[in-house]
Design a protein around this motif. Sequence first.
Motif, PDB file in Angstrom:
ATOM      1  N   GLY A 153       0.643  -1.244   0.136  1.00 48.58           N
ATOM      2  CA  GLY A 153      -0.258   0.056   0.407  1.00 48.58           C
ATOM      3  C   GLY A 153       0.783   1.673   0.064  1.00 48.58           C
ATOM      4  N   TYR A 154       0.798   1.981  -0.308  1.00 45.63           N
ATOM      5  CA  TYR A 154       0.976   3.589  -0.851  1.00 45.63           C
ATOM      6  C   TYR A 154      -0.201   4.317  -0.206  1.00 45.63           C
ATOM      7  CZ  TYR A 154       3.265   0.750  -4.246  1.00 45.63           C
ATOM      8  OH  TYR A 154       3.712  -0.555  -4.313  1.00 45.63           O
ATOM      9  N   GLY A 155       0.739   5.476   0.125  1.00 48.82           N
ATOM     10  CA  GLY A 155      -0.162   6.715   0.995  1.00 48.82           C
ATOM     11  C   GLY A 155       0.510   7.853   0.914  1.00 48.82           C
ATOM     12  N   ALA A 156      -0.290   9.075   0.343  1.00 49.70           N
ATOM     13  CA  ALA A 156       0.270  10.434   0.509  1.00 49.70           C
ATOM     14  C   ALA A 156      -0.693  11.481   1.622  1.00 49.70           C
ATOM     15  CB  ALA A 156      -0.209  11.208  -0.950  1.00 49.70           C
ATOM     16  N   VAL A 157       0.198  11.977   2.612  1.00 46.00           N
ATOM     17  CA  VAL A 157       0.001  13.334   3.693  1.00 46.00           C
ATOM     18  C   VAL A 157       0.267  14.229   3.807  1.00 46.00           C
ATOM     19  CG1 VAL A 157      -1.048  12.464   6.230  1.00 46.00           C
ATOM     20  CG2 VAL A 157      -1.387  10.667   5.059  1.00 46.00           C
ATOM     21  N   VAL A 158      -0.826  14.615   3.570  1.00 43.86           N
ATOM     22  CA  VAL A 158       0.246  16.161   4.262  1.00 43.86           C
ATOM     23  C   VAL A 158      -0.256  16.737   6.015  1.00 43.86           C
ATOM     24  CG1 VAL A 158      -1.464  17.437   3.282  1.00 43.86           C
ATOM     25  CG2 VAL A 158       0.755  19.021   3.187  1.00 43.86           C
ATOM     26  N   PHE A 159       0.588  17.540   6.838  1.00 46.74           N
ATOM     27  CA  PHE A 159       0.434  17.393   7.571  1.00 46.74           C
ATOM     28  C   PHE A 159       0.296  19.468   7.872  1.00 46.74           C
ATOM     29  CE2 PHE A 159       2.935  13.429   8.089  1.00 46.74           C
ATOM     30  CZ  PHE A 159       1.251  13.071   8.865  1.00 46.74           C
ATOM     31  N   VAL A 160      -0.451  20.077   8.191  1.00 45.26           N
ATOM     32  CA  VAL A 160      -0.571  21.734   7.611  1.00 45.26           C
ATOM     33  C   VAL A 160      -0.978  22.555   9.611  1.00 45.26           C
ATOM     34  CG1 VAL A 160      -1.370  21.267   4.840  1.00 45.26           C
ATOM     35  CG2 VAL A 160      -2.744  21.374   7.156  1.00 45.26           C
ATOM     36  N   LYS A 161      -0.775  23.317   8.713  1.00 46.90           N
ATOM     37  CA  LYS A 161      -0.388  23.974  10.117  1.00 46.90           C
ATOM     38  C   LYS A 161      -1.589  25.536   9.764  1.00 46.90           C
ATOM     39  CE  LYS A 161       2.550  27.361  10.557  1.00 46.90           C
ATOM     40  NZ  LYS A 161       4.023  27.773  11.406  1.00 46.90           N
ATOM     41  N   THR A 162      -2.585  25.653  10.455  1.00 49.64           N
ATOM     42  CA  THR A 162      -3.664  25.932   9.909  1.00 49.64           C
ATOM     43  C   THR A 162      -4.875  27.270  10.910  1.00 49.64           C
ATOM     44  OG1 THR A 162      -5.532  24.556  10.260  1.00 49.64           O
ATOM     45  CG2 THR A 162      -4.282  23.785   8.715  1.00 49.64           C
ATOM     46  N   GLY A 163      -4.409  26.466  12.517  1.00 49.15           N
ATOM     47  CA  GLY A 163      -5.634  27.387  12.864  1.00 49.15           C
ATOM     48  C   GLY A 163      -6.729  27.016  13.210  1.00 49.15           C
ATOM     49  N   VAL A 164      -7.126  26.422  12.147  1.00 44.63           N
ATOM     50  CA  VAL A 164      -8.376  26.279  12.089  1.00 44.63           C
ATOM     51  C   VAL A 164      -8.890  24.317  11.557  1.00 44.63           C
ATOM     52  CG1 VAL A 164     -11.622  26.353  10.868  1.00 44.63           C
ATOM     53  CG2 VAL A 164      -9.483  27.875  11.302  1.00 44.63           C
ATOM     54  N   ARG A 165      -8.480  23.333  12.784  1.00 43.20           N
ATOM     55  CA  ARG A 165      -8.952  22.368  12.387  1.00 43.20           C
ATOM     56  C   ARG A 165      -9.818  21.818  11.664  1.00 43.20           C
ATOM     57  NH1 ARG A 165      -5.328  18.273  15.217  1.00 43.20           N
ATOM     58  NH2 ARG A 165      -6.490  16.183  14.634  1.00 43.20           N
ATOM     59  N   GLY A 166      -8.938  20.947  11.079  1.00 39.58           N
ATOM     60  CA  GLY A 166     -10.423  19.814   9.743  1.00 39.58           C
ATOM     61  C   GLY A 166     -11.241  20.798   8.978  1.00 39.58           C
ATOM     62  N   GLN A 167     -10.575  21.611   8.847  1.00 41.30           N
ATOM     63  CA  GLN A 167     -11.592  21.983   8.345  1.00 41.30           C
ATOM     64  C   GLN A 167     -12.053  22.531   6.347  1.00 41.30           C
ATOM     65  OE1 GLN A 167     -11.894  27.273   7.737  1.00 41.30           O
ATOM     66  NE2 GLN A 167     -13.166  26.314   8.748  1.00 41.30           N
ATOM     67  N   GLY A 168     -12.284  21.938   6.083  1.00 42.22           N
ATOM     68  CA  GLY A 168     -12.670  21.350   4.668  1.00 42.22           C
ATOM     69  C   GLY A 168     -13.216  22.696   3.417  1.00 42.22           C
ATOM     70  N   ILE A 169     -13.026  22.154   2.323  1.00 38.36           N
ATOM     71  CA  ILE A 169     -13.782  23.319   1.430  1.00 38.36           C
ATOM     72  C   ILE A 169     -14.980  23.758   1.803  1.00 38.36           C
ATOM     73  CG2 ILE A 169     -14.930  24.006  -1.153  1.00 38.36           C
ATOM     74  CD1 ILE A 169     -12.115  22.956  -2.047  1.00 38.36           C
ATOM     75  N   GLY A 170     -15.909  22.743   1.993  1.00 34.63           N
ATOM     76  CA  GLY A 170     -17.245  22.501   2.547  1.00 34.63           C
ATOM     77  C   GLY A 170     -17.483  23.837   3.553  1.00 34.63           C
ATOM     78  N   ASP A 171     -16.849  23.263   4.272  1.00 28.82           N
ATOM     79  CA  ASP A 171     -17.052  23.990   6.327  1.00 28.82           C
ATOM     80  C   ASP A 171     -16.908  25.517   6.036  1.00 28.82           C
ATOM     81  OD1 ASP A 171     -17.696  21.542   7.416  1.00 28.82           O
ATOM     82  OD2 ASP A 171     -15.192  20.331   7.380  1.00 28.82           O
TER      83      ASP A 171
END
Length: 506
Positions: free
Chosen positions: A298-316
């Motif tokens: 298996g192969y995974g691509a993950v990005v770890f980010v600094k947002t200030g608003v955790r877990g907020q997607g485009i819809g949110d």
Amino acid sequence: MKTRRPVALIFLCAAAAFGRNVMSSERKPAVAGSFYPASAKELKSLVIKLLDRAGASTFDGEPVAVMTPHAGYVYSGKTAAISWAAAAIADPETIVLIGNSHNFPLDKGSVWPDGSFATPLGETSVDKELAAKILEHSDIFRADTAPHIMEHSLEVQLPFIRMVAPQAKIVPILLGSSNSCQKAVAAGKAIAAAIKNHGRKTLIAASSDMSHFPSEAVAREADGVALEAIVRLDTTALRETEIDLLRTAKPSLECVLCASESVIAVMTAAKELGADAAKILDYSNSAEASGDISRVVGYGAVVFVKTGVRGQGIGDRQKKTKKTEFKISEKKRKFLLELARKSITEHLFGRTLTIPTTDDPELKHPSAVFVTLTTSDGHLRGCIGTTEAVAPIGEAVAQMARAAAFRDHRFGPLSSEELGNVRIEISALSPLRRVTSAAEIEPGAHGVSVVRGNRSGLFLPQVWEHFDRKEDFLGELCSQKAGLSADAWKDPSTELYVFTVEKFGE
């Protein structure tokens, strides 16, 4: 990908290359011609193709770290490209590459301290200053080049780095498979501490494949559970998940992450450096290339980010973001264009750009921007941007100008001879607005972003001038930029977003 070698061969390799501080300043490629093409022309063409297919990832915040696979490109190149396309947004000056040693048992992390790593696409220099800071933690790391000589897991990342961040330096680090979560956490904290005291924009990358050798069905299940723990940024939960999966899964599952210690170290370092969220960008496995579903990796691509608003997607974000479209005065336009050119010039000549502090609300306004470079005869020379309004517009323009000049993988880095011959155009984007169907898209007025699963792509409104029909515009967006079928925009599961731009240029 995890490899198995006879014990005798391991000792032969050690006898040939052992010696804690090998006095070789340049590391030669070990797997060119097997994991990836040895020909520079063929390799560059392949990496560009993979990055083009990766398109633009959609996530909130500034990338701090990524997880990326390290198998042969025919197997994991697609997923690795998606990781590196996301990493490029950070515009890193240094990349700390962390993987597990596949050939040497290690009691301490092995750091290549100086010199360079050669690739068919050129040499990448080691950031010896940051390496030295990491080596100050002598209870965790040692300067030790021998384990790196035949190691593939870091080498396969270099061609991508040469294309997305050609000026970046690296710090190559190999960890041992100690099965100690505490050791990996300590390594991550030490790396983060060194980065904080270094002063260069630094990204961290964990090189790891996922489940080894179960059926495809078992791999998808196991890898899905592991990825959930990773994006929660919970290192203890990840290690417990691995133990539980190995205890309860079928015997054919040999490991969940072949560089578990490296992933835990990177998760830890990312959190220490301010990452507060992570996103799964892609998942694949070897069956997609081999057709063999009985035994996969298996192969995974993950990005770890600094947002200030955790877990907020485009819809949110769409629900929570007020309409913040704004007009930029003629005076501020001139300032931003001058800033973009100065950012390119300073980077070209190795100088650091200082952005003037300001209380001007127009310049403090966070904005998503694209910077486009064209030649005097109108040909595209570079175009990179972001759909995320994370930084003040001045910072965003300076960053995207450098990226368009030096990190657009479709072109080589801009030279000093070309500098006076390019025209700069800036596009400031409005917030993205989701539409229910293509009927709401206005040709010529709207830029469009298309999203399905982990695939996404974006066209600015300026692209409409190349198309007579909306169907052709959307078909090209889906196929060229998002790597989807040309008619994917018709599928209800495909999300369509529109935006407008305020465009101005030299």
